[in-house]
Design a protein around this motif. Structure first.
Motif, PDB file in Angstrom:
ATOM      1  N   MET A  17       0.853  -1.186   0.000  1.00 10.07           N
ATOM      2  CA  MET A  17       0.000   0.000   0.000  1.00 10.07           C
ATOM      3  C   MET A  17       0.893   1.241   0.000  1.00 10.07           C
ATOM      4  N   ALA A  18       0.556   2.194  -0.851  1.00 12.53           N
ATOM      5  CA  ALA A  18       1.306   3.452  -0.941  1.00 12.53           C
ATOM      6  C   ALA A  18       0.309   4.599  -0.889  1.00 12.53           C
ATOM      7  N   GLN A  35       9.092   6.885   2.942  1.00 15.86           N
ATOM      8  CA  GLN A  35       9.964   7.624   2.018  1.00 15.86           C
ATOM      9  C   GLN A  35       9.082   8.331   0.994  1.00 15.86           C
ATOM     10  N   THR A  36       9.248   9.638   0.857  1.00  9.40           N
ATOM     11  CA  THR A  36       8.457  10.407  -0.095  1.00  9.40           C
ATOM     12  C   THR A  36       9.188  10.513  -1.427  1.00  9.40           C
ATOM     13  N   ILE A  50      11.330  11.597  -8.569  1.00 15.49           N
ATOM     14  CA  ILE A  50      12.258  12.580  -8.015  1.00 15.49           C
ATOM     15  C   ILE A  50      12.313  12.374  -6.503  1.00 15.49           C
ATOM     16  N   PHE A  51      13.517  12.224  -5.995  1.00 18.43           N
ATOM     17  CA  PHE A  51      13.707  12.059  -4.556  1.00 18.43           C
ATOM     18  C   PHE A  51      14.119  13.389  -3.950  1.00 18.43           C
ATOM     19  N   TYR A  52      13.614  13.674  -2.745  1.00 13.99           N
ATOM     20  CA  TYR A  52      14.051  14.871  -2.031  1.00 13.99           C
ATOM     21  C   TYR A  52      15.544  14.753  -1.747  1.00 13.99           C
ATOM     22  N   GLY A  57      20.316   9.754  -0.372  1.00 18.37           N
ATOM     23  CA  GLY A  57      21.132   8.597   0.003  1.00 18.37           C
ATOM     24  C   GLY A  57      20.343   7.304  -0.003  1.00 18.37           C
ATOM     25  N   ASN A  58      19.025   7.388   0.200  1.00 21.47           N
ATOM     26  CA  ASN A  58      18.175   6.201   0.206  1.00 21.47           C
ATOM     27  C   ASN A  58      17.618   5.875  -1.175  1.00 21.47           C
TER      28      ASN A  58
END
Length: 79
Positions: A17-18, A35-36, A50-52, A57-58
């Motif tokens: 689920m997300a 994780q967003t 796109i990762f913040y 690093g994750n």
């Protein structure tokens, strides 16, 4: 569309689920296990993840197949 909805994403034979949130027309913020990840449309009608910066690093911990499956859910939502 509500502010935030929870939808299933298939990944490695299991359903996860997300939480999906529409930010701006066709921009999505997706929470996967805390994780967003932002998904934005590109010029060809596809979506890119796109990762913040603080989470960069994750970013390598995410399987590309999971990101593709999340993108598939988004495409189903907007088409």
């Amino acid at each position: 569309m509500e502010d935030e909805i929870e939808l299933p994403v298939q990944y490695k034979g299991a359903e996860h689920m997300a939480k999906f949130k529409l930010i701006v027309n066709e921009f999505f913020s997706v929470d996967v296990n805390g994780q967003t990840i932002l998904f934005e449309p590109d010029g060809e009608g596809n979506f890119r993840a796109i990762f913040y910066y603080k989470d960069l690093g994750n970013a390598g911990n995410f399987d590309v197949e999971l990101l593709k499956n999340i993108t598939g859910v988004i495409v189903d939502l907007v088409t």
